[in-house]
Design an enzyme around this catalytic site. Structure first.
Site, mmCIF file in Angstrom:
data_model
loop_
_atom_site.group_PDB
_atom_site.id
_atom_site.type_symbol
_atom_site.label_atom_id
_atom_site.label_comp_id
_atom_site.label_asym_id
_atom_site.label_seq_id
_atom_site.Cartn_x
_atom_site.Cartn_y
_atom_site.Cartn_z
ATOM 1 N N TRP A 105 12.668 73.272 34.662
ATOM 2 C CA TRP A 105 13.695 72.118 35.071
ATOM 3 C C TRP A 105 13.904 72.558 36.488
ATOM 4 O O TRP A 105 14.512 71.464 37.129
ATOM 5 C CB TRP A 105 14.708 71.987 34.011
ATOM 6 C CG TRP A 105 15.442 73.316 33.776
ATOM 7 C CD1 TRP A 105 15.447 74.124 33.059
ATOM 8 C CD2 TRP A 105 16.516 73.930 34.558
ATOM 9 N NE1 TRP A 105 16.085 75.181 32.963
ATOM 10 C CE2 TRP A 105 16.796 75.311 34.042
ATOM 11 C CE3 TRP A 105 17.094 73.404 35.967
ATOM 12 C CZ2 TRP A 105 17.801 75.984 34.813
ATOM 13 C CZ3 TRP A 105 18.032 74.433 36.709
ATOM 14 C CH2 TRP A 105 18.287 75.577 35.888
ATOM 15 N N SER A 117 10.273 80.826 31.683
ATOM 16 C CA SER A 117 10.640 82.258 31.317
ATOM 17 C C SER A 117 9.674 83.141 31.031
ATOM 18 O O SER A 117 8.551 82.728 30.417
ATOM 19 C CB SER A 117 12.026 82.008 30.255
ATOM 20 O OG SER A 117 11.219 81.793 29.251
ATOM 21 N N GLU A 144 3.832 81.865 35.967
ATOM 22 C CA GLU A 144 4.681 82.068 36.937
ATOM 23 C C GLU A 144 5.931 82.418 36.140
ATOM 24 O O GLU A 144 6.663 81.150 35.611
ATOM 25 C CB GLU A 144 4.743 81.026 37.928
ATOM 26 C CG GLU A 144 3.663 80.583 38.740
ATOM 27 C CD GLU A 144 3.281 81.501 39.781
ATOM 28 O OE1 GLU A 144 4.500 82.472 40.037
ATOM 29 O OE2 GLU A 144 2.276 81.721 40.539
ATOM 30 N N GLU A 171 17.975 88.455 34.600
ATOM 31 C CA GLU A 171 17.975 87.417 35.541
ATOM 32 C C GLU A 171 19.285 86.508 35.222
ATOM 33 O O GLU A 171 19.400 85.910 34.095
ATOM 34 C CB GLU A 171 16.944 86.318 35.180
ATOM 35 C CG GLU A 171 16.403 85.452 36.164
ATOM 36 C CD GLU A 171 15.327 84.525 35.703
ATOM 37 O OE1 GLU A 171 14.929 84.759 34.483
ATOM 38 O OE2 GLU A 171 14.691 83.977 36.630
HETATM 39 P P1 NAP Z 1 11.542 77.685 29.921
HETATM 40 O O1 NAP Z 1 12.699 77.592 28.923
HETATM 41 O O2 NAP Z 1 10.533 78.955 29.710
HETATM 42 O O3 NAP Z 1 10.817 76.529 29.870
HETATM 43 C C1 NAP Z 1 9.646 76.410 30.690
HETATM 44 C C2 NAP Z 1 8.825 75.279 30.046
HETATM 45 O O4 NAP Z 1 8.498 75.552 28.869
HETATM 46 C C3 NAP Z 1 9.469 73.985 29.777
HETATM 47 O O5 NAP Z 1 8.567 72.820 29.964
HETATM 48 C C4 NAP Z 1 9.828 74.110 28.474
HETATM 49 O O6 NAP Z 1 9.955 72.831 27.676
HETATM 50 C C5 NAP Z 1 8.682 74.726 27.768
HETATM 51 N N1 NAP Z 1 8.910 75.500 26.528
HETATM 52 C C6 NAP Z 1 10.004 76.008 25.891
HETATM 53 N N2 NAP Z 1 9.912 76.413 24.716
HETATM 54 C C7 NAP Z 1 8.465 76.304 24.536
HETATM 55 C C8 NAP Z 1 7.601 76.865 23.337
HETATM 56 N N3 NAP Z 1 8.201 77.308 22.175
HETATM 57 N N4 NAP Z 1 6.500 76.479 23.590
HETATM 58 C C9 NAP Z 1 5.934 75.952 24.399
HETATM 59 N N5 NAP Z 1 6.525 75.503 25.663
HETATM 60 C C10 NAP Z 1 8.118 75.730 25.500
HETATM 61 O O7 NAP Z 1 12.124 77.990 31.303
HETATM 62 P P2 NAP Z 1 13.162 77.139 32.049
HETATM 63 O O8 NAP Z 1 14.624 77.637 31.500
HETATM 64 O O9 NAP Z 1 12.785 75.674 31.868
HETATM 65 O O10 NAP Z 1 12.824 77.755 33.504
HETATM 66 C C11 NAP Z 1 13.794 78.659 33.963
HETATM 67 C C12 NAP Z 1 12.806 80.102 34.090
HETATM 68 O O11 NAP Z 1 11.545 79.587 34.744
HETATM 69 C C13 NAP Z 1 13.244 81.143 34.682
HETATM 70 O O12 NAP Z 1 13.079 82.236 34.043
HETATM 71 C C14 NAP Z 1 12.814 81.166 36.196
HETATM 72 O O13 NAP Z 1 12.819 82.468 36.765
HETATM 73 C C15 NAP Z 1 11.416 80.701 35.952
HETATM 74 N N6 NAP Z 1 10.708 79.992 36.945
HETATM 75 C C16 NAP Z 1 9.763 80.795 37.652
HETATM 76 C C17 NAP Z 1 8.961 80.196 38.763
HETATM 77 C C18 NAP Z 1 8.121 81.046 39.431
HETATM 78 O O14 NAP Z 1 7.062 80.476 40.204
HETATM 79 N N7 NAP Z 1 7.651 82.493 38.777
HETATM 80 C C19 NAP Z 1 9.665 79.031 39.125
HETATM 81 C C20 NAP Z 1 10.413 78.335 38.663
HETATM 82 C C21 NAP Z 1 11.099 79.046 37.558
HETATM 83 P P3 NAP Z 1 11.395 72.364 27.151
HETATM 84 O O15 NAP Z 1 12.415 72.808 28.182
HETATM 85 O O16 NAP Z 1 11.408 70.768 26.983
HETATM 86 O O17 NAP Z 1 11.906 72.914 25.931
#
Ligand code: NAP
Length: 471
Positions: free
Chosen positions: A143, A221, A242, A374
């Site tokens: 997001w 994550s 990522e 984090e």
């Molecule tokens: P997240 O909770 O891991 O969600 C990322 C994506 O995965 C969302 O589309 C989410 O969908 C989906 N997801 C959640 N649970 C899932 C499951 N059980 N099975 C399959 N997909 C699932 O991460 P976030 O809170 O959106 O983003 C923050 C994290 O992203 C932080 O850790 C940040 O460091 C990391 N990030 C990394 C980069 C990079 O380039 N390395 C860039 C930006 C962010 P829903 O939200 O619809 O559940």
């Protein structure tokens, strides 16, 4: 949702999208699941048969049209982004430009996917390396950058000749929907880019089960990334990850303090501290510790928190949701209990929305949770260090390896220090290192693969070695 060029999902139950600055519902998206994911995969698979046969020049023309349309719709995309996830409107506009830059860059890179001819060891054989698009790609995005995390994936995927199904986060899918309207306007053929919103477990479950999906590209994550590694093993799907970060920001005593203060401000407080490359642990050498803490805190005290759609000159918006605020509060509480001093901030801002004060903590030590996890919020913990060796040891003492920052005016000290850092991205006297043409990604548990640069294209290409026997 967009499947095979058509808006879908009107008949489905809806998920409400909230504005974190006001707690108001600002939109609804279909709660799709396996069935919709399967339809999108089918559309992408059929579209792949023709899209993969277009020339790189044709694909480049589509990408350039999309780039232009995104820039033309900067204001509208930025408004949507700010409303659904809260980043200040000027930052949202910046993300639109950054997001569009991937389309421009990969439009050019599409034309430079070269194979190889290898000198043969037998006179009537010719040895060649061909490059082929990997196939149907599932792009799962977070997001915090609702546009750029999508374009960083779809630009190289489309340039390589792949077709895509996007699964945005349920927190910020409205920007993705606006992007799809522009994909349609750009005339990109039906089924080449599809969008499915809804239950991540069900949609991604289908993406993993369905053998038509050959590649998963995920930003999010580390926890979910590990789950996807397990799930992708069954069909040995190609995987790019990522993941999370826990960036150290090292300031040596010969640094230009003004520059270092601005560097930390940009790195720490952009997107309210909710970026994967945010400075999460600040290490300042003893000789300039007091000077740095004072100058930095003065600037932090001047940061304006608010809803940038209603107030002028906002530097920091709300955190994404209640969980986000609770995590930040937990990290601050733990640090204070273990001896940290609050120089400024340290509280949730009461009233509507999920706002937290920009916070500076001093007298930090490694036992505090904030130096281990984090934080994803506007809190800057500053620890005093003595030597360059200590800086390296502390910086590397984590399972993460995404971004690190070093501020020093000495080429020798900087070079020696950077060489020892186990991080995929290093900003040396630079708090904002990302660029479309450069490889972005992490070592260790911060991911697998790189996005951006020519490495970003490799992620969507298969290598086919062809040995030709001549008569
Ligand atoms: P997240 O909770 O891991 O969600 C990322 C994506 O995965 C969302 O589309 C989410 O969908 C989906 N997801 C959640 N649970 C899932 C499951 N059980 N099975 C399959 N997909 C699932 O991460 P976030 O809170 O959106 O983003 C923050 C994290 O992203 C932080 O850790 C940040 O460091 C990391 N990030 C990394 C980069 C990079 O380039 N390395 C860039 C930006 C962010 P829903 O939200 O619809 O559940």
């Amino acid at each position: 949702m967009y499947i095979n060029g058509k808006k879908m999902g009107e008949d489905l139950e809806k998920i409400e999208i909230m504005n974190p600055a006001t707690n108001e519902v600002i939109g609804k998206v279909p709660n799709g699941g396996e069935k919709e994911a399967e339809q999108a995969i089918k559309a992408a698979y059929e579209a792949f048969l023709t899209w993969s046969e277009t020339t790189a020049y044709e694909r480049a023309a589509y990408l350039k049209r999309l780039n232009k349309l995104i820039i033309e719709h900067q204001e509208e995309l930025a408004q949507t982004m700010t409303m659904e996830m809260g980043k200040p409107i000027e930052e949202s506009k910046g993300e639109v430009v950054y997001g569009a830059s991937f389309l421009e860059w990969y439009a050019e890179e599409a034309k430079r996917v070269y194979g190889e001819t290898i000198p043969t060891h037998i006179s009537n054989k010719r040895l060649q390396v061909w490059k082929k698009p990997v196939g149907v790609v599932a792009a799962i995005t977070p997001w915090n950058f609702p546009l750029a995390m999508i374009t960083r994936k779809i630009a190289p995927a489309l340039a390589a000749g792949c077709t895509v199904i996007i699964k945005p986060s349920k927190e910020s899918p409205l920007t993705a929907i606006k992007l799809m309207e522009l994909v349609e306007k750009a005339g990109i053929p039906e089924g080449v880019v599809n969008l499915v919103t809804g239950s991540s477990a069900k949609i991604v479950g289908q993406m993993m089960e369905n053998d038509k999906v050959r590649k998963i590209t995920f930003t999010g994550s580390t926890e979910i990334g590990k789950l996807l590694i397990e799930q992708s093993a069954k069909q040995v799907k190609r995987l790019s990850l990522e993941l999370g970060g826990h960036a150290p920001f090292i300031i040596l005593d010969d640094a230009n303090v003004e520059k270092a203060v601005d560097g930390v401000l940009a790195s720490k407080f952009r997107n309210g501290g909710q970026t994967c490359v945010c400075a999460n642990r600040i290490y300042v050498q003893a000789g300039i510790y007091e000077q740095f803490v004072n100058k930095f805190s003065e600037k932090v005290k001047g940061l304006r928190v608010g809803n940038s759609l209603h107030e002028e000159k906002v530097d920091i918006g709300p955190l994404i949701n209640e969980d986000g605020v609770n995590k930040v509060a937990r990290h601050v509480k733990d640090a204070v209990e273990k001896g940290a001093l609050i120089v400024t901030g340290g509280n949730r801002i009461e009233g509507e929305g999920t706002f937290y004060e920009p916070t500076v903590l001093r007298d930090i030590d490694p036992s505090m949770i904030i130096m281990q996890e984090e934080t994803f919020g506007p809190v800057a913990p500053i620890q005093k260090i003595e030597t360059d060796e200590e800086a390296v040891e502390l910086a590397n003492s984590t399972e993460y390896g995404l971004a690190a920052y070093v501020f020093t005016e000495s080429v020798s000290r900087g070079t020696k220090l950077v060489e020892k850092l186990d991080f995929g991205i290093v900003g040396w006297n630079d708090g904002v290192p990302s660029a479309a043409q450069a490889p972005f990604g992490g070592m260790k548990e911060s991911g697998i693969g790189r996005e951006g640069g020519h490495e970003g294209m490799d992620a969507f290409l298969e290598t086919q070695y062809v040995s030709i026997g001549l008569s």
